[in-house]
Design a protein around this motif. Sequence first.
Motif, PDB file in Angstrom:
ATOM      1  N   HIS A 169     -38.533   8.179 -30.640  1.00 18.33           N
ATOM      2  CA  HIS A 169     -37.316   7.425 -30.964  1.00 18.33           C
ATOM      3  C   HIS A 169     -36.213   7.678 -29.936  1.00 18.33           C
ATOM      4  CE1 HIS A 169     -38.691   5.607 -34.634  1.00 18.33           C
ATOM      5  NE2 HIS A 169     -39.071   6.778 -35.132  1.00 18.33           N
ATOM      6  N   LEU A 170     -36.116   8.923 -29.465  1.00 19.36           N
ATOM      7  CA  LEU A 170     -35.115   9.214 -28.425  1.00 19.36           C
ATOM      8  C   LEU A 170     -35.403   8.419 -27.151  1.00 19.36           C
ATOM      9  CD1 LEU A 170     -34.612  13.091 -28.711  1.00 19.36           C
ATOM     10  CD2 LEU A 170     -32.955  11.309 -29.305  1.00 19.36           C
ATOM     11  N   SER A 171     -36.677   8.352 -26.771  1.00 20.07           N
ATOM     12  CA  SER A 171     -37.027   7.631 -25.543  1.00 20.07           C
ATOM     13  C   SER A 171     -36.797   6.126 -25.699  1.00 20.07           C
ATOM     14  CB  SER A 171     -38.471   7.917 -25.138  1.00 20.07           C
ATOM     15  OG  SER A 171     -39.387   7.473 -26.113  1.00 20.07           O
ATOM     16  N   LYS A 172     -37.100   5.585 -26.882  1.00 19.37           N
ATOM     17  CA  LYS A 172     -36.835   4.161 -27.113  1.00 19.37           C
ATOM     18  C   LYS A 172     -35.332   3.882 -27.118  1.00 19.37           C
ATOM     19  CE  LYS A 172     -41.016   2.470 -29.261  1.00 19.37           C
ATOM     20  NZ  LYS A 172     -41.555   1.511 -30.225  1.00 19.37           N
ATOM     21  N   GLY A 173     -34.578   4.814 -27.696  1.00 20.69           N
ATOM     22  CA  GLY A 173     -33.132   4.684 -27.663  1.00 20.69           C
ATOM     23  C   GLY A 173     -32.607   4.708 -26.236  1.00 20.69           C
ATOM     24  N   HIS A 174     -33.183   5.588 -25.432  1.00 22.14           N
ATOM     25  CA  HIS A 174     -32.788   5.702 -24.020  1.00 22.14           C
ATOM     26  C   HIS A 174     -33.064   4.396 -23.263  1.00 22.14           C
ATOM     27  CE1 HIS A 174     -32.066   7.422 -20.095  1.00 22.14           C
ATOM     28  NE2 HIS A 174     -33.305   7.170 -19.719  1.00 22.14           N
ATOM     29  N   ILE A 175     -34.207   3.798 -23.535  1.00 27.47           N
ATOM     30  CA  ILE A 175     -34.554   2.524 -22.875  1.00 27.47           C
ATOM     31  C   ILE A 175     -33.574   1.427 -23.284  1.00 27.47           C
ATOM     32  CG2 ILE A 175     -36.306   0.696 -22.722  1.00 27.47           C
ATOM     33  CD1 ILE A 175     -38.425   2.980 -23.017  1.00 27.47           C
ATOM     34  N   HIS A 176     -33.294   1.329 -24.586  1.00 22.00           N
ATOM     35  CA  HIS A 176     -32.330   0.326 -25.057  1.00 22.00           C
ATOM     36  C   HIS A 176     -30.948   0.569 -24.443  1.00 22.00           C
ATOM     37  CE1 HIS A 176     -34.865  -1.805 -27.832  1.00 22.00           C
ATOM     38  NE2 HIS A 176     -35.091  -0.737 -28.603  1.00 22.00           N
ATOM     39  N   GLU A 177     -30.565   1.841 -24.381  1.00 25.96           N
ATOM     40  CA  GLU A 177     -29.256   2.175 -23.809  1.00 25.96           C
ATOM     41  C   GLU A 177     -29.193   1.787 -22.334  1.00 25.96           C
ATOM     42  OE1 GLU A 177     -26.294   6.054 -23.255  1.00 25.96           O
ATOM     43  OE2 GLU A 177     -28.071   6.212 -24.541  1.00 25.96           O
ATOM     44  N   TYR A 178     -30.278   2.029 -21.608  1.00 23.14           N
ATOM     45  CA  TYR A 178     -30.330   1.697 -20.182  1.00 23.14           C
ATOM     46  C   TYR A 178     -30.090   0.200 -19.965  1.00 23.14           C
ATOM     47  CZ  TYR A 178     -31.992   1.429 -15.368  1.00 23.14           C
ATOM     48  OH  TYR A 178     -32.069   1.193 -14.015  1.00 23.14           O
ATOM     49  N   PHE A 179     -30.633  -0.622 -20.858  1.00 22.92           N
ATOM     50  CA  PHE A 179     -30.482  -2.068 -20.727  1.00 22.92           C
ATOM     51  C   PHE A 179     -29.300  -2.622 -21.553  1.00 22.92           C
ATOM     52  CE2 PHE A 179     -34.956  -1.473 -19.463  1.00 22.92           C
ATOM     53  CZ  PHE A 179     -34.927  -2.157 -18.256  1.00 22.92           C
ATOM     54  N   GLU A 180     -28.420  -1.688 -21.960  1.00 25.26           N
ATOM     55  CA  GLU A 180     -27.160  -2.033 -22.622  1.00 25.26           C
ATOM     56  C   GLU A 180     -27.357  -2.733 -23.970  1.00 25.26           C
ATOM     57  OE1 GLU A 180     -24.547  -4.036 -19.914  1.00 25.26           O
ATOM     58  OE2 GLU A 180     -24.717  -2.487 -18.384  1.00 25.26           O
ATOM     59  N   ARG A 181     -28.459  -2.411 -24.627  1.00 20.14           N
ATOM     60  CA  ARG A 181     -28.681  -2.901 -25.992  1.00 20.14           C
ATOM     61  C   ARG A 181     -28.251  -1.779 -26.943  1.00 20.14           C
ATOM     62  NH1 ARG A 181     -33.685  -4.650 -23.352  1.00 20.14           N
ATOM     63  NH2 ARG A 181     -34.714  -2.829 -24.237  1.00 20.14           N
ATOM     64  N   TYR A 182     -26.959  -1.628 -27.077  1.00 18.92           N
ATOM     65  CA  TYR A 182     -26.414  -0.437 -27.723  1.00 18.92           C
ATOM     66  C   TYR A 182     -26.691  -0.357 -29.220  1.00 18.92           C
ATOM     67  CZ  TYR A 182     -24.055  -0.044 -23.229  1.00 18.92           C
ATOM     68  OH  TYR A 182     -23.780   0.045 -21.890  1.00 18.92           O
ATOM     69  N   ALA A 183     -26.711  -1.489 -29.899  1.00 15.95           N
ATOM     70  CA  ALA A 183     -27.003  -1.470 -31.343  1.00 15.95           C
ATOM     71  C   ALA A 183     -28.429  -0.979 -31.592  1.00 15.95           C
ATOM     72  CB  ALA A 183     -26.802  -2.859 -31.944  1.00 15.95           C
ATOM     73  N   GLU A 184     -29.354  -1.429 -30.749  1.00 20.81           N
ATOM     74  CA  GLU A 184     -30.749  -0.989 -30.870  1.00 20.81           C
ATOM     75  C   GLU A 184     -30.879   0.498 -30.521  1.00 20.81           C
ATOM     76  OE1 GLU A 184     -29.730  -3.728 -29.405  1.00 20.81           O
ATOM     77  OE2 GLU A 184     -31.087  -5.408 -29.789  1.00 20.81           O
ATOM     78  N   ALA A 185     -30.136   0.933 -29.506  1.00 23.42           N
ATOM     79  CA  ALA A 185     -30.158   2.355 -29.125  1.00 23.42           C
ATOM     80  C   ALA A 185     -29.629   3.208 -30.273  1.00 23.42           C
ATOM     81  CB  ALA A 185     -29.324   2.569 -27.867  1.00 23.42           C
ATOM     82  N   GLU A 186     -28.539   2.749 -30.886  1.00 18.79           N
ATOM     83  CA  GLU A 186     -27.955   3.468 -32.032  1.00 18.79           C
ATOM     84  C   GLU A 186     -28.989   3.622 -33.141  1.00 18.79           C
ATOM     85  OE1 GLU A 186     -24.164   2.988 -35.109  1.00 18.79           O
ATOM     86  OE2 GLU A 186     -24.956   1.245 -34.022  1.00 18.79           O
ATOM     87  N   ARG A 187     -29.711   2.555 -33.437  1.00 20.36           N
ATOM     88  CA  ARG A 187     -30.715   2.584 -34.494  1.00 20.36           C
ATOM     89  C   ARG A 187     -31.806   3.627 -34.192  1.00 20.36           C
ATOM     90  NH1 ARG A 187     -32.715  -2.277 -33.956  1.00 20.36           N
ATOM     91  NH2 ARG A 187     -34.564  -1.580 -32.812  1.00 20.36           N
ATOM     92  N   GLU A 188     -32.262   3.658 -32.945  1.00 18.38           N
ATOM     93  CA  GLU A 188     -33.324   4.602 -32.579  1.00 18.38           C
ATOM     94  C   GLU A 188     -32.832   6.049 -32.627  1.00 18.38           C
ATOM     95  OE1 GLU A 188     -36.418   3.988 -32.243  1.00 18.38           O
ATOM     96  OE2 GLU A 188     -36.417   1.810 -32.118  1.00 18.38           O
ATOM     97  N   TYR A 189     -31.621   6.288 -32.152  1.00 17.63           N
ATOM     98  CA  TYR A 189     -31.085   7.653 -32.188  1.00 17.63           C
ATOM     99  C   TYR A 189     -30.893   8.137 -33.628  1.00 17.63           C
ATOM    100  CZ  TYR A 189     -30.112   7.212 -27.163  1.00 17.63           C
ATOM    101  OH  TYR A 189     -30.216   7.051 -25.798  1.00 17.63           O
ATOM    102  N   LYS A 190     -30.502   7.231 -34.518  1.00 15.84           N
ATOM    103  CA  LYS A 190     -30.360   7.603 -35.933  1.00 15.84           C
ATOM    104  C   LYS A 190     -31.717   7.949 -36.547  1.00 15.84           C
ATOM    105  CE  LYS A 190     -26.056   5.268 -37.217  1.00 15.84           C
ATOM    106  NZ  LYS A 190     -25.431   4.197 -38.035  1.00 15.84           N
ATOM    107  N   LYS A 191     -32.750   7.221 -36.141  1.00  9.34           N
ATOM    108  CA  LYS A 191     -34.106   7.544 -36.617  1.00  9.34           C
ATOM    109  C   LYS A 191     -34.526   8.934 -36.142  1.00  9.34           C
ATOM    110  CE  LYS A 191     -35.964   2.830 -37.019  1.00  9.34           C
ATOM    111  NZ  LYS A 191     -36.943   1.856 -36.448  1.00  9.34           N
ATOM    112  N   ALA A 192     -34.179   9.253 -34.880  1.00  7.64           N
ATOM    113  CA  ALA A 192     -34.497  10.576 -34.336  1.00  7.64           C
ATOM    114  C   ALA A 192     -33.787  11.664 -35.132  1.00  7.64           C
ATOM    115  CB  ALA A 192     -34.105  10.648 -32.863  1.00  7.64           C
ATOM    116  N   ILE A 193     -32.532  11.413 -35.512  1.00  2.45           N
ATOM    117  CA  ILE A 193     -31.767  12.378 -36.303  1.00  2.45           C
ATOM    118  C   ILE A 193     -32.411  12.579 -37.675  1.00  2.45           C
ATOM    119  CG2 ILE A 193     -29.592  12.691 -37.563  1.00  2.45           C
ATOM    120  CD1 ILE A 193     -28.177  11.506 -35.075  1.00  2.45           C
TER     121      ILE A 193
END
Length: 232
Positions: A169-193
């Motif tokens: 989930h952290l890596s998927k969040g990182h990928i979304h963040e890299y491509f500026e898809r911040y809502a998707e990155a937020e979702r993945e980081y919350k799953k990691a938490i």
Amino acid sequence: MRYLLSLLFFIPILSFSQSDFEKAEVLFRQQKYAQAQQQFERILRAEPVNFKVMEYLGDIQGAQKKWQNALAYYKKLKTLQPNNAEYIYKYGGVLGMIAKESNKFKALGMIGEVKSSFEKAIKLDPKHIEARWALIELYLQLPGILGGSEKKALVYANQLLKLSPVDGHLSKGHIHEYFERYAEAEREYKKAIELGSSKVCYQKLADLYKNKMDQPEKAKKTLAEFNEKNKS
């Protein structure tokens, strides 16, 4: 009797050597790199094929961004231990840092070996987490013309999801963040938490709020939540 006497004579020497090694490890963990290096180099002079000492010496050089010096140690290690995934991974990582700091033409000649080093580390150790992270970053940073690809990065993120769901989930969040898809990155980081609750997970989410989503209050709240959960 002669064997027992030899063994008794050897034990104090072994203990002394182990004590020196442990002291050097403590210095390394304290980031006292110059002192740790002196200790490890002294041990290596007495034990020229001590692989762990060589690795620490490479790590010390890497921690100080002395990439060429680090590469020399890791290159020797991968030559002496060609089936050790960690040595090959570290060799590829340092080579990647050298490529990053080189001119474009020189870097082009290194990318193939960097990638193949990470791939070989995974082949030797199918559960190697860090090599997959490295390949994700490589495919994100490389231009498309050189093989960079979100699709390729996601292949390794999906592998991480199976091996270590938190890393996945952290890596998927990182990928979304890299491509500026911040809502998707937020979702993945919350799953990691939800799965891991580690400081790294909370920090990634807090950094996203603060640096990318312009929501400093959410960043503070996220870190406060971590601190509250981890009160001693």
